[in-house]
Write a protein that holds these residues in place. Structure first.
Motif, short mmCIF file in Angstrom:
data_model
loop_
_atom_site.label_atom_id
_atom_site.label_comp_id
_atom_site.label_asym_id
_atom_site.label_seq_id
_atom_site.Cartn_x
_atom_site.Cartn_y
_atom_site.Cartn_z
N UNK A 34 0.83 -1.21 0.00
CA UNK A 34 0.00 0.00 0.00
C UNK A 34 0.86 1.25 0.00
N UNK A 35 1.90 1.26 0.85
CA UNK A 35 2.82 2.41 0.87
C UNK A 35 3.55 2.55 -0.46
N UNK A 36 3.87 1.40 -1.06
CA UNK A 36 4.52 1.43 -2.37
C UNK A 36 3.63 2.08 -3.42
N UNK A 37 2.36 1.69 -3.44
CA UNK A 37 1.41 2.31 -4.37
C UNK A 37 1.28 3.81 -4.11
N UNK A 38 1.23 4.16 -2.84
CA UNK A 38 1.06 5.57 -2.48
C UNK A 38 2.25 6.41 -2.94
N UNK A 39 3.47 5.97 -2.64
CA UNK A 39 4.65 6.76 -2.97
C UNK A 39 4.93 6.77 -4.47
N UNK A 40 4.74 5.63 -5.13
CA UNK A 40 4.94 5.60 -6.58
C UNK A 40 3.89 6.47 -7.27
N UNK A 41 2.65 6.40 -6.78
CA UNK A 41 1.60 7.25 -7.34
C UNK A 41 1.90 8.72 -7.15
N UNK A 42 2.41 9.09 -5.98
CA UNK A 42 2.78 10.49 -5.72
C UNK A 42 3.90 10.93 -6.64
N UNK A 43 4.92 10.10 -6.79
CA UNK A 43 6.06 10.45 -7.64
C UNK A 43 5.63 10.58 -9.10
N UNK A 44 4.76 9.67 -9.56
CA UNK A 44 4.37 9.67 -10.97
C UNK A 44 3.40 10.80 -11.29
#
Length: 460
Positions: A34-44
């Protein structure tokens, strides 16, 4: 073709390693995903709102990909509960139980029966079915309890679950992550691999059990004495006989129809699911009369609780690893600009160091084993499928074979053959120590992994 690795790529790779580390520590990796999705989504997407919506979008995409499999497994679980309640399961398995006249035959009959039941009803319901009906008969025939547990485990949670030829849950998840539109390529590629894995593991286990019988006959006598007073009792009715005949005939007809009409993927799943729900409906009406109109709801509720329980974590894990595959990443992040992060890493890797078939086979095997340490046979599948897609884009290999190798490694590890926390169902119903069962399975499974990897290298 050059690849530009962005901050989003490196964030994704960081969380992949975190997920693998957490799984290796036997912890659930859902929060890292979930944190991975959140941070990757924020970066992208460069916004907090985009980051938050990425998490939800990933779960929806994964849920849509897996929903057909969740439904079929839930319906099969509901039907298996009805068969157990009516005693039809006993009637179906009784003829096979009569074949077990000695320890040698008992091992193979018990194992093959477990494999067939697991293909059609999945290993968890099949464990209860086979364990209650055939396990006592096998021990009375001279097979040690640990030997019976090994047979059930290797054939059911090993061969059957890692191939899943009938319900096609495992190959569907692997195929989606690997970029195939249907599970057919992964299923076809798994056949030579599972023949190798199955033969090496079961024959090795059989030799070990024969040695045990010869070296410790007193333990076997004690187990047989303990089971003498345990007789299986079922209330058999006309409905029991009807379901005992109708269920195998109906599913056999489904398999023939799949072969004749070349039904694959969703079409095959639809045929099986409809057959299960029709048998469930008719069985409930015959068993309960008008009360069956309400009783069928209880069975379906129990079945879907089982299906959701199995797949709830897989949806979140799959949502994260689907970022590694181009088409699925576009559905989650951006239809125009997103690329598959793992695919991009694969291309970058191929441009910087030479890749060979032996190396990628070892990576696929190791990935399946390490991620499978969390005790879930399906958790590794999105990742091993993504790994196959990654190397398939970076070099000329058969990515279906690579995906099938990772699937076998992940399911045999996490599905419950060599880690004690995944062996509890079989250990509980046979009365053996799960740690001892894992220890006894280790040598056959390790030899099987080695032989299967060698075969895969030649087929890649």
């Amino acid at each position: 073709m050059s690849v530009t690795l962005t901050v989003s790529h490196w964030l994704f790779l960081f969380w992949v390693f975190v997920v693998i580390l957490v799984m290796g520590m036997r912890k659930d990796p859902l929060i890292p995903c979930i944190f991975g999705l959140l941070t990757v989504g924020w970066s992208f997407k460069q916004s907090i709102l985009g980051a938050i919506t990425t998490v939800y979008n990933a779960l929806i995409v994964a849920g849509n990909e897996f929903w057909g499999i969740i439904v079929i497994i839930s319906l099969i679980a509901a039907l298996s509960k009805l068969l157990s309640d009516t005693g039809a399961d006993y009637l179906v398995m009784a003829p096979a139980a009569k074949l077990m006249v000695n320890a040698d035959i008992a091992f193979w009959v018990l194992g093959i029966s477990m494999m067939l039941a697991s293909w059609f009803f999945w290993p968890s319901p099949a464990t209860a079915l086979i364990g209650a009906i055939m396990f006592p008969v096998a021990v009375r025939a001279g097979l040690p309890a640990i030997g019976a547990a090994m047979a059930m485990n290797l054939f059911g949670h090993g061969i059957a679950l890692s191939t899943d030829f009938v319900i096609q849950g495992a190959p569907t998840i692997t195929a989606k992550a690997a970029g195939f539109s249907s599970p057919a390529p992964v299923i076809a590629a798994s056949i030579p691999l599972i023949i190798t894995m199955g033969l090496v593991t079961t024959i090795t286990a059989f030799i070990m059990i024969k040695r045990d019988i010869k070296n410790d006959p007193e333990s076997l006598k004690a187990e047989q004495a303990a089971l003498k007073t345990q007789e299986i009792k079922r209330e058999i009715t006309a409905v029991s006989y009807f379901l005992a005949w109708a269920t195998p005939i109906a599913f056999a007809a489904d398999v023939i129809a799949m072969w004749v009409f070349k039904l694959r993927g969703g079409d095959a799943t639809a045929l099986l699911g409809a057959t299960a729900v029709l048998l469930l409906s008719v069985g409930c009406l015959l068993k309960e009369g008008w009360d069956g109109l309400e009783k069928v709801t209880d069975y379906l509720r129990d079945g879907f609780m089982f299906g959701i329980k199995i797949f709830a974590p897989v949806i979140i894990i799959g949502g994260f690893f689907f970022l590694g595959k181009g088409e699925l990443a576009q559905s989650i992040l951006d239809a125009k600009n997103a690329t598959g992060f793992l695919e991009d890493f694969g291309l970058a890797l191929s441009q910087s160091i030479p890749l060979n078939k032996f190396f990628v086979a070892l990576v696929s095997l190791a990935t399946g084993i390490v991620v499978g340490l969390d005790g879930s046979g399906f958790s590794p599948l999105p990742l091993v499928g993504s790994v196959a897609a990654t190397f398939g884009k970076a070099m000329e290999i058969d990515k279906a074979t690579l995906a099938a190798l990772g699937q076998i490694a992940g399911v045999w590890t996490g599905g419950g053959t060599i880690i004690p926390w995944g062996l509890i169902p079989v250990a509980a119903i046979t009365g053996v120590n799960p740690i001892e069962l894992a220890r006894r399975n280790f040598i056959p499974v390790a030899l099987g992994f080695a032989a299967t990897t060698v075969v895969a290298v030649f087929l890649l």
